[in-house]
Design a protein around this motif. Structure first.
Motif, PDB file in Angstrom:
ATOM      1  N   GLY A  40       7.464  -8.780   3.407  1.00 36.57           N
ATOM      2  CA  GLY A  40       6.869  -7.963   2.355  1.00 36.57           C
ATOM      3  C   GLY A  40       7.845  -6.937   1.813  1.00 36.57           C
ATOM      4  O   GLY A  40       8.964  -6.788   2.305  1.00 36.57           O
ATOM      5  N   HIS A  41       7.419  -6.220   0.774  1.00 38.04           N
ATOM      6  CA  HIS A  41       8.278  -5.190   0.194  1.00 38.04           C
ATOM      7  C   HIS A  41       7.428  -4.057  -0.385  1.00 38.04           C
ATOM      8  O   HIS A  41       6.232  -4.223  -0.641  1.00 38.04           O
ATOM      9  CB  HIS A  41       9.191  -5.779  -0.897  1.00 38.04           C
ATOM     10  CG  HIS A  41       8.445  -6.337  -2.083  1.00 38.04           C
ATOM     11  ND1 HIS A  41       8.297  -7.691  -2.295  1.00 38.04           N
ATOM     12  CD2 HIS A  41       7.789  -5.722  -3.117  1.00 38.04           C
ATOM     13  CE1 HIS A  41       7.603  -7.884  -3.406  1.00 38.04           C
ATOM     14  NE2 HIS A  41       7.282  -6.704  -3.922  1.00 38.04           N
ATOM     15  N   GLU A  42       8.081  -2.933  -0.595  1.00 40.16           N
ATOM     16  CA  GLU A  42       7.436  -1.779  -1.206  1.00 40.16           C
ATOM     17  C   GLU A  42       7.811  -1.722  -2.688  1.00 40.16           C
ATOM     18  O   GLU A  42       8.784  -2.341  -3.133  1.00 40.16           O
ATOM     19  CB  GLU A  42       7.868  -0.483  -0.508  1.00 40.16           C
ATOM     20  CG  GLU A  42       7.466  -0.392   0.955  1.00 40.16           C
ATOM     21  CD  GLU A  42       5.959  -0.293   1.151  1.00 40.16           C
ATOM     22  OE1 GLU A  42       5.226  -0.121   0.144  1.00 40.16           O
ATOM     23  OE2 GLU A  42       5.505  -0.386   2.311  1.00 40.16           O
ATOM     24  N   ARG A  43       7.053  -0.970  -3.413  1.00 43.46           N
ATOM     25  CA  ARG A  43       7.337  -0.793  -4.838  1.00 43.46           C
ATOM     26  C   ARG A  43       8.731  -0.165  -5.028  1.00 43.46           C
ATOM     27  O   ARG A  43       9.082   0.796  -4.349  1.00 43.46           O
ATOM     28  CB  ARG A  43       6.281   0.104  -5.467  1.00 43.46           C
ATOM     29  CG  ARG A  43       6.503   0.379  -6.950  1.00 43.46           C
ATOM     30  CD  ARG A  43       5.446   1.300  -7.490  1.00 43.46           C
ATOM     31  NE  ARG A  43       5.670   1.601  -8.899  1.00 43.46           N
ATOM     32  CZ  ARG A  43       4.925   2.442  -9.613  1.00 43.46           C
ATOM     33  NH1 ARG A  43       3.904   3.061  -9.028  1.00 43.46           N
ATOM     34  NH2 ARG A  43       5.202   2.649 -10.875  1.00 43.46           N
ATOM     35  N   ARG A  85       3.864  -5.349  -1.810  1.00 46.74           N
ATOM     36  CA  ARG A  85       3.346  -6.690  -1.533  1.00 46.74           C
ATOM     37  C   ARG A  85       3.492  -7.014  -0.058  1.00 46.74           C
ATOM     38  O   ARG A  85       4.544  -6.760   0.529  1.00 46.74           O
ATOM     39  CB  ARG A  85       4.121  -7.720  -2.354  1.00 46.74           C
ATOM     40  CG  ARG A  85       3.685  -9.161  -2.123  1.00 46.74           C
ATOM     41  CD  ARG A  85       4.596 -10.115  -2.854  1.00 46.74           C
ATOM     42  NE  ARG A  85       4.254 -11.494  -2.565  1.00 46.74           N
ATOM     43  CZ  ARG A  85       4.985 -12.553  -2.924  1.00 46.74           C
ATOM     44  NH1 ARG A  85       6.110 -12.359  -3.606  1.00 46.74           N
ATOM     45  NH2 ARG A  85       4.617 -13.763  -2.629  1.00 46.74           N
ATOM     46  N   GLU A  86       2.440  -7.547   0.533  1.00 51.91           N
ATOM     47  CA  GLU A  86       2.526  -7.956   1.932  1.00 51.91           C
ATOM     48  C   GLU A  86       3.279  -9.269   2.037  1.00 51.91           C
ATOM     49  O   GLU A  86       3.258 -10.100   1.120  1.00 51.91           O
ATOM     50  CB  GLU A  86       1.135  -8.080   2.555  1.00 51.91           C
ATOM     51  CG  GLU A  86       0.332  -9.271   2.088  1.00 51.91           C
ATOM     52  CD  GLU A  86      -0.977  -9.450   2.843  1.00 51.91           C
ATOM     53  OE1 GLU A  86      -1.576 -10.534   2.727  1.00 51.91           O
ATOM     54  OE2 GLU A  86      -1.405  -8.509   3.554  1.00 51.91           O
ATOM     55  N   ALA A  95       5.207  -3.498  -7.587  1.00 56.78           N
ATOM     56  CA  ALA A  95       4.064  -3.116  -6.760  1.00 56.78           C
ATOM     57  C   ALA A  95       4.339  -3.530  -5.325  1.00 56.78           C
ATOM     58  O   ALA A  95       5.103  -4.465  -5.081  1.00 56.78           O
ATOM     59  CB  ALA A  95       2.786  -3.789  -7.271  1.00 56.78           C
ATOM     60  N   SER A 105      11.813 -10.549   1.704  1.00 57.80           N
ATOM     61  CA  SER A 105      10.624 -10.072   1.011  1.00 57.80           C
ATOM     62  C   SER A 105       9.442 -11.005   1.253  1.00 57.80           C
ATOM     63  O   SER A 105       8.311 -10.554   1.454  1.00 57.80           O
ATOM     64  CB  SER A 105      10.913  -9.949  -0.483  1.00 57.80           C
ATOM     65  OG  SER A 105       9.731  -9.659  -1.206  1.00 57.80           O
ATOM     66  N   GLU A 106       9.702 -12.322   1.238  1.00 62.45           N
ATOM     67  CA  GLU A 106       8.630 -13.289   1.448  1.00 62.45           C
ATOM     68  C   GLU A 106       8.067 -13.190   2.860  1.00 62.45           C
ATOM     69  O   GLU A 106       6.854 -13.252   3.064  1.00 62.45           O
ATOM     70  CB  GLU A 106       9.145 -14.710   1.195  1.00 62.45           C
ATOM     71  CG  GLU A 106       9.399 -15.028  -0.255  1.00 62.45           C
ATOM     72  CD  GLU A 106       8.121 -15.093  -1.067  1.00 62.45           C
ATOM     73  OE1 GLU A 106       7.100 -15.563  -0.534  1.00 62.45           O
ATOM     74  OE2 GLU A 106       8.135 -14.665  -2.233  1.00 62.45           O
ATOM     75  N   ARG A 110       8.646  -3.682   6.020  1.00 61.03           N
ATOM     76  CA  ARG A 110       8.781  -4.194   4.660  1.00 61.03           C
ATOM     77  C   ARG A 110      10.129  -3.793   4.052  1.00 61.03           C
ATOM     78  O   ARG A 110      10.686  -2.745   4.385  1.00 61.03           O
ATOM     79  CB  ARG A 110       7.653  -3.667   3.774  1.00 61.03           C
ATOM     80  CG  ARG A 110       6.278  -4.245   4.079  1.00 61.03           C
ATOM     81  CD  ARG A 110       5.256  -3.693   3.103  1.00 61.03           C
ATOM     82  NE  ARG A 110       3.933  -4.262   3.312  1.00 61.03           N
ATOM     83  CZ  ARG A 110       2.874  -3.963   2.576  1.00 61.03           C
ATOM     84  NH1 ARG A 110       2.996  -3.086   1.572  1.00 61.03           N
ATOM     85  NH2 ARG A 110       1.709  -4.523   2.819  1.00 61.03           N
ATOM     86  N   ALA A 131      10.299  -5.413  -8.246  1.00 56.32           N
ATOM     87  CA  ALA A 131       9.261  -5.041  -7.277  1.00 56.32           C
ATOM     88  C   ALA A 131       8.417  -3.922  -7.865  1.00 56.32           C
ATOM     89  O   ALA A 131       8.577  -2.737  -7.544  1.00 56.32           O
ATOM     90  CB  ALA A 131       9.907  -4.609  -5.964  1.00 56.32           C
TER      91      ALA A 131
END
Length: 321
Positions: A80-83, A93-94, A91, A76-77, A132, A89
């Protein structure tokens, strides 16, 4: 400014001068760079220097210590990840790759990445895109990667704990930073530089170093390398209260003999005493002494030479047989 120090990079030792020349050649290129060196040698400083000379804006230099990221968060760091991708999670996040777009991403301690993350990193380097966590849509990224580690990646490749294809991707150019103990000519200039920097922040004149302090700095082994030196000098600046820095302000521990060396010394002393006692019991007859010790006569002869024990003259030994 200390002589030999430009753009924040000190290079007085011949090996460090060669390193800086290599950096000046490498910096303007988009090639990935692998920086090797012991902990505390200044790998991050070198990475920052490369990024600063590469033409990318300074704000696009993004750094992360891979060893500090938990296995559950590292992807994720980085990507990034999706909601809703995972609990918490809330929201989208890039990740750091997106944050470093059109810049440089410094992956410190890259040898700590898991095999799964290594595979995703390899894909990013090969195709210039990330996915992501929680998404299937690839996103294009233009990122130069500088990786660093204190570990032996070649050995890790042989052991199967680091991907060979990723290793080849990362080490398009490999730079090795020598430990501080191998470039002692830089110890005092670095100490002066660190003292001056902190003194400026404290609005004080830079304190001089007493001779006993310089002697202590030069005789110390510096297992923590440049990082340890900086901490020692900055502490001394504070403790000296603006006066001359003495050896007591450095608070360096006296070198101690390693326990292993002490044990080996005790064993050698014990073995030597046994040999001498066996020779006395055998009335200096080496063949008999070897039998008492349970070794061959050749082994005993080698031991006598190794321990500096005078070998009995054959004339005496024959007379006493």
């Amino acid at each position: 400014m200390v002589d030999g120090c430009s753009s924040g990079f000190l290079a007085l030792d011949p090996e460090m001068r060669r390193l800086r020349e290599a950096l000046e050649t490498v910096a303007p290129t988009p090639l990935p760079v692998l920086i090797l060196g012991e902990t505390g040698t200044g790998k991050e400083v070198v990475a920052e220097w490369i990024a600063g000379m590469s033409g990318h804006p300074r704000e696009r230099f993004v750094k992360v210590n891979c060893a500090s990221l938990s296995e559950s968060l590292v992807e994720s760091e980085l990507f990034g990840h999706e909601r809703g991708a995972f609990t918490g999670a809330v929201a989208p996040r890039e990740g750091l790759f997106e944050a470093a777009h059109e810049g440089t991403l410094f992956l410190d301690e890259v040898g700590e990445l898991s095999p799964r993350t290594q595979a995703k990193l390899l894909r990013t380097l090969e195709y210039g895109e990330i996915v992501r966590v929680g998404s299937t849509r690839p996103r294009r990224v233009d990122v130069r990667v500088i990786a660093a580690t204190h570990r032996d990646l070649e050995q890790m490749v042989r052991e199967g704990s680091f991907r060979q294809d990723l290793y080849f991707r990362l080490n398009a150019i490999t730079l090795r930073i020598p430990p501080l103990r191998a470039r002692t000519s830089e110890i005092l200039p670095l100490a002066a530089l660190f003292a001056a920097r902190l003194s400026q922040r404290l609005a004080r004149p830079a304190p001089p170093l007493a001779k006993e302090a310089t002697d202590a700095l030069l005789s110390h082994a510096w297992p923590g390398n440049v990082r340890e030196l900086r901490h020692v000098v900055e502490r001394a600046v504070v403790m000296s209260k603006g006066g001359t820095i003495g050896a007591d302000h450095l608070m360096l521990e006296a070198p101690r003999a390693p326990v292993e060396a002490g044990i080996k010394g005790d064993l050698r002393s014990f073995e030597r005493d046994r040999i001498v006692a066996a020779l006395e019991q055998a009335r200096q007859n080496q063949t008999r002494a070897a039998e008492l010790l349970g070794v061959s006569r050749r082994t005993l002869t080698n031991k006598l030479n190794a321990y500096g024990i005078a070998r009995p003259r054959k004339k005496v030994a024959l007379e006493e047989c």
